[in-house]
Design a protein around this motif. Structure first.
Motif, mmCIF file in Angstrom:
data_model
loop_
_atom_site.group_PDB
_atom_site.id
_atom_site.type_symbol
_atom_site.label_atom_id
_atom_site.label_comp_id
_atom_site.label_asym_id
_atom_site.label_seq_id
_atom_site.Cartn_x
_atom_site.Cartn_y
_atom_site.Cartn_z
ATOM 1 N N VAL A 257 0.833 -1.200 0.000
ATOM 2 C CA VAL A 257 0.000 0.000 0.000
ATOM 3 C C VAL A 257 0.871 1.255 0.000
ATOM 4 N N GLN A 258 1.906 1.257 0.830
ATOM 5 C CA GLN A 258 2.810 2.416 0.886
ATOM 6 C C GLN A 258 3.486 2.643 -0.469
ATOM 7 N N LYS A 259 3.945 1.557 -1.081
ATOM 8 C CA LYS A 259 4.608 1.664 -2.384
ATOM 9 C C LYS A 259 3.643 2.200 -3.435
ATOM 10 N N GLU A 260 2.406 1.695 -3.424
ATOM 11 C CA GLU A 260 1.414 2.139 -4.396
ATOM 12 C C GLU A 260 1.103 3.621 -4.237
ATOM 13 N N MET A 261 0.966 4.076 -3.002
ATOM 14 C CA MET A 261 0.650 5.484 -2.779
ATOM 15 C C MET A 261 1.784 6.394 -3.239
ATOM 16 N N LYS A 262 3.020 5.954 -3.027
ATOM 17 C CA LYS A 262 4.161 6.766 -3.486
ATOM 18 C C LYS A 262 4.203 6.823 -5.010
ATOM 19 N N ASP A 281 7.033 20.559 -2.345
ATOM 20 C CA ASP A 281 8.365 19.966 -2.272
ATOM 21 C C ASP A 281 8.456 18.816 -1.274
ATOM 22 N N SER A 282 7.536 18.757 -0.345
ATOM 23 C CA SER A 282 7.640 17.762 0.720
ATOM 24 C C SER A 282 6.656 16.604 0.579
ATOM 25 N N LEU A 283 5.788 16.630 -0.447
ATOM 26 C CA LEU A 283 4.753 15.613 -0.554
ATOM 27 C C LEU A 283 5.324 14.207 -0.652
ATOM 28 N N GLN A 284 6.340 14.012 -1.496
ATOM 29 C CA GLN A 284 6.839 12.669 -1.750
ATOM 30 C C GLN A 284 7.439 12.024 -0.498
ATOM 31 N N SER A 285 7.982 12.852 0.378
ATOM 32 C CA SER A 285 8.587 12.304 1.595
ATOM 33 C C SER A 285 7.638 12.339 2.788
ATOM 34 N N ALA A 286 6.452 12.900 2.583
ATOM 35 C CA ALA A 286 5.488 12.998 3.682
ATOM 36 C C ALA A 286 4.926 11.625 4.022
ATOM 37 N N PRO A 287 4.592 11.390 5.289
ATOM 38 C CA PRO A 287 3.989 10.102 5.669
ATOM 39 C C PRO A 287 2.700 9.862 4.888
#
Length: 304
Positions: A257-262, A281-287
């Motif tokens: 699920v985490q991989k799919e969301m990224k 700028d921070s979306l990709q690293s955001a939880p």
């Protein structure tokens, strides 16, 4: 069981969703054998009862009484939904917004569940490897009786606490000193099994001897843990196998699920506006904030 059943009916919006998504309409008559009740001509089906029953983890011997409770609640639900529609509450902007939000949540959860369902079941070797890698949870599992003292303190006071700890001062002595310094303290303690302890602290805790006090420091202050006593209560691989299997499966579901969301985030064109422009700028690293589609079962590791 009553708590579980009540949870199935927490929000009024759920009633509207059930009516719009799953209830029998007047134009779609259920088979006579599948009708559990009629409320002013509107039918409640056995399927609706079974749907809620299956999601409530009810014991087989409680199924009949639980079904009756569910049906009673569905009858009451139908009565209130009918009145809500009569008063055009289903057109109220706030209600419409709640329904739309619930619909989005359901669809999002359904998609993530479909992603998570691709998780591969762990092999016997993988389960055995996990068992061997975590003796603190299994073969060397212990039950701990402990006390924790957390102290909020600036760096100079933390240094004093460290010195007192190094000299073997007791938690009572340190707490008395902290009280005299007007430092804020938080205490905790009790008796817990290994799997009930924080996973990040368990490896260090498992190495402690009875009576020992350890200290951890950080920017906010210090935390002292006193292991009053412990006893060993190991579990075998055979006992642990179903629990480890659930844990590893849940972890794999979560990873998918985490991989799919990224991937979805990186592939989409997402624009933040106004006060939220800085998030670009921070979306990709955001939880990843997700509904709990990754955990279909109890994923705690250990015995209960």
């Amino acid at each position: 069981m009553k708590t579980v059943l009540r949870a199935a009916f927490v929000a009024p919006v759920t009633a509207l969703l059930l009516m719009s998504l799953g209830a029998c309409s007047k134009g779609e008559k259920a088979a006579a054998t599948q009708v559990a009740a009629r409320v002013n001509g509107s039918e409640i089906s056995v399927h609706q009862i079974n749907f809620i029953l299956q999601r409530s983890n009810v014991k087989p011997e409680q199924a009949k009484s639980a079904s009756e409770q569910i049906l009673t609640r569905l009858v009451d639900q139908d009565l209130t939904v009918q009145k809500a529609v009569d008063r055009k509450l289903d057109r109220n902007p706030e209600v419409v917004q709640q329904i739309e939000a619930a619909k989005r949540e359901i669809l999002s959860r359904a998609y993530l569940e479909s992603v998570a369902s691709a998780a591969v079941k762990p092999t016997d070797k993988e389960i055995a490897d996990y068992f061997a890698a975590h003796p603190e949870l299994f073969s060397a599992r212990r039950i701990y009786t402990y006390r924790v003292l957390g102290i909020q303190a600036p760096a100079d006071k933390v240094a004093v606490i460290q010195d007192m700890h190094a000299k073997g001062r007791s938690l009572e002595d340190i707490a008395q000193w902290a009280k005299g310094e007007n430092l804020r303290m938080v205490g905790d303690g009790g008796t817990k099994t290994a799997e009930q302890m924080p996973m990040q602290s368990l490896p260090r805790l498992s190495q402690m001897k009875d009576g020992q006090v350890i200290i951890a420091t950080g920017p906010a202050g210090a935390e002292l843990v006193h292991l009053i006593q412990s006893r060993t209560e190991p579990v075998t691989l055979e006992q642990s196998k179903p629990i480890i299997e659930r844990f590893l499966t849940t972890s794999r579901r979560s990873e998918l699920v985490q991989k799919e969301m990224k991937l979805l985030r990186s592939a989409a064109k997402i624009e933040f506006k106004g006060d939220f422009a800085h998030m670009a700028d921070s979306l990709q690293s955001a939880p990843v904030a997700l509904p709990d589609a990754s955990a279909p079962a109890d994923a705690s590791v250990g015995t209960k």
